[in-house]
Scaffold this active site. Structure first.
Site, PDB file in Angstrom:
ATOM      1  CG  ASN A  19      -0.164   0.164   2.525  1.00  0.00           C
ATOM      2  OD1 ASN A  19       1.051  -0.021   2.539  1.00  0.00           O
ATOM      3  ND2 ASN A  19      -0.850   0.507   3.599  1.00  0.00           N
ATOM      4  CE  LYS A  21       3.257   8.519  -3.504  1.00  0.00           C
ATOM      5  NZ  LYS A  21       2.233   8.918  -4.488  1.00  0.00           N
ATOM      6  CE  LYS A  23       1.762  -0.251  -5.194  1.00  0.00           C
ATOM      7  NZ  LYS A  23       1.566   0.712  -4.100  1.00  0.00           N
ATOM      8  CB  THR A  24       4.801   3.300 -10.324  1.00  0.00           C
ATOM      9  OG1 THR A  24       3.550   2.595 -10.377  1.00  0.00           O
ATOM     10  CG2 THR A  24       5.116   3.858 -11.696  1.00  0.00           C
ATOM     11  CB  THR A  25       8.987   5.271  -7.517  1.00  0.00           C
ATOM     12  OG1 THR A  25       7.787   6.026  -7.366  1.00  0.00           O
ATOM     13  CG2 THR A  25      10.167   6.209  -7.576  1.00  0.00           C
ATOM     14  NE  ARG A  33      20.170  -1.306 -10.416  1.00  0.00           N
ATOM     15  CZ  ARG A  33      19.521  -1.371  -9.259  1.00  0.00           C
ATOM     16  NH1 ARG A  33      18.579  -2.284  -9.085  1.00  0.00           N
ATOM     17  NH2 ARG A  33      19.798  -0.538  -8.284  1.00  0.00           N
ATOM     18  CG  PHE A  74      -8.975   1.140 -16.833  1.00  0.00           C
ATOM     19  CD1 PHE A  74      -9.657  -0.065 -16.854  1.00  0.00           C
ATOM     20  CD2 PHE A  74      -7.656   1.178 -17.285  1.00  0.00           C
ATOM     21  CE1 PHE A  74      -9.039  -1.220 -17.307  1.00  0.00           C
ATOM     22  CE2 PHE A  74      -7.031   0.027 -17.742  1.00  0.00           C
ATOM     23  CZ  PHE A  74      -7.731  -1.168 -17.759  1.00  0.00           C
ATOM     24  CD1 TRP A  76     -10.236   4.099 -12.706  1.00  0.00           C
ATOM     25  CD2 TRP A  76     -10.115   2.794 -10.924  1.00  0.00           C
ATOM     26  NE1 TRP A  76      -8.952   3.657 -12.609  1.00  0.00           N
ATOM     27  CE2 TRP A  76      -8.841   2.862 -11.510  1.00  0.00           C
ATOM     28  CE3 TRP A  76     -10.277   2.018  -9.777  1.00  0.00           C
ATOM     29  CZ2 TRP A  76      -7.744   2.192 -10.991  1.00  0.00           C
ATOM     30  CZ3 TRP A  76      -9.166   1.356  -9.256  1.00  0.00           C
ATOM     31  CH2 TRP A  76      -7.923   1.446  -9.866  1.00  0.00           C
ATOM     32  CD  GLU A 111      -0.607   1.581 -10.628  1.00  0.00           C
ATOM     33  OE1 GLU A 111      -0.917   0.800  -9.716  1.00  0.00           O
ATOM     34  OE2 GLU A 111      -0.345   2.778 -10.446  1.00  0.00           O
TER      35      GLU A 111
END
Lengths: 180, 180
Positions: A19, A21, A23-25, A33, A74, A76, A111
């Site tokens: 949950n 911040k 993940k995408t980062t 890399r 989407f 939602w 996501e």
């Protein structure tokens, strides 16, 4: 460590979930890399829209990284479930095509847990397909909250990003270049 | 969201900690996102050495991102504590100079929790200095395990990266472009 590089590449399935911040980062960091080593990268974003001109899409353009943002469609909203499902299937078909294309060493499905979690795509079908069709040397990275068990079984590396403190808590607005 | 961009920037202090993979990786992703928006980024790595030619240093070169890898000198051996401490102080002096230089919008202090945790630097002195000297519009990102309380208090955003599954568990070697 760099010194222990293996002669033959073993593609990893990596999952960033939780949950918090990052993940995408972290997915972006992995792309950076890999790109530094000359690996060919492709990012498919299932939820985020392209409209916003995110920092990452601007960077990807400058770096020449293949990028698909599917999120615009989407809704939602439960009343348009059929449309969300069709959109998710369209995205998954694109992902399958990119995985089979032979053009990429690392593919990010950003996501991607959402269409699975919400039932827009059948988890078992998706995971079975990945297990049988992903080229063994290709790295695959999936991000998103609420990863389901089948996806966790498939993964070689799983990190949970857990929120400890968030600037929204202290009333700070989202900052350009940091959060988008 | 991109639509809610604030006119004036409020610099965030961000902390990626925990025992899982993805802390440095997420820092790289933040750099890529910020770089995409034209923010000027600087990375100071306290532990990792430059020798290895990591994917991220190769990428940073291509992207023109300021990069300092200080890790080469750390011995990690208690018998040479004086040398480790001197090296940490040298790194911290460099970080202070870069923070005050006015040349950067985002500064990453990678693996900076270690010199603090091991007592090579005094936590209270470092945090007080950051609180009083960091330009308010500058973003600062710190990574590393075992963050200490003072640093967590200073931070606006903290994510803990928690290891759920790791490829070493299944005997896979580190993969170029993914783990280094």
């Amino acid at each position: 460590m760099p010194q222990t590089e293996t002669p033959s590449r073993h593609g990893l399935v990596i999952l960033y979930t939780g949950n918090g911040k990052g993940k995408t980062t972290a997915a972006l960091g992995l792309v950076m890399r890999a790109w530094g080593h000359g690996l060919r990268c492709c990012v498919i974003q299932f939820i985020k829209s392209e409209r916003g001109r995110w920092g990452e899409t601007l960077a990807a353009e400058r770096m020449g990284i293949a990028w698909h943002a599917l999120g615009e469609g989407f809704t939602w909203q439960s009343e348009d479930l059929a449309r969300d499902r069709a959109k998710a299937e369209e995205g998954w078909a694109l992902a399958q095509a990119e995985i089979l294309s032979g053009n990429h060493d690392l593919i990010v499905l950003d996501e991607f847990t959402y269409p699975l979690r919400y039932g827009w795509l059948d988890v078992r079908t998706v995971v079975d397909w990945l297990r049988t069709h992903r080229p063994p040397e290709m790295h695959l990275l999936v991000t998103g909250r609420d990863a389901i068990d089948e996806l966790m079984e498939l993964s070689d590396l799983i990190t949970e990003m857990r929120a400890i403190k968030h600037p929204y808590d202290t009333g700070l607005a989202a900052q350009r270049g940091i959060e988008f």
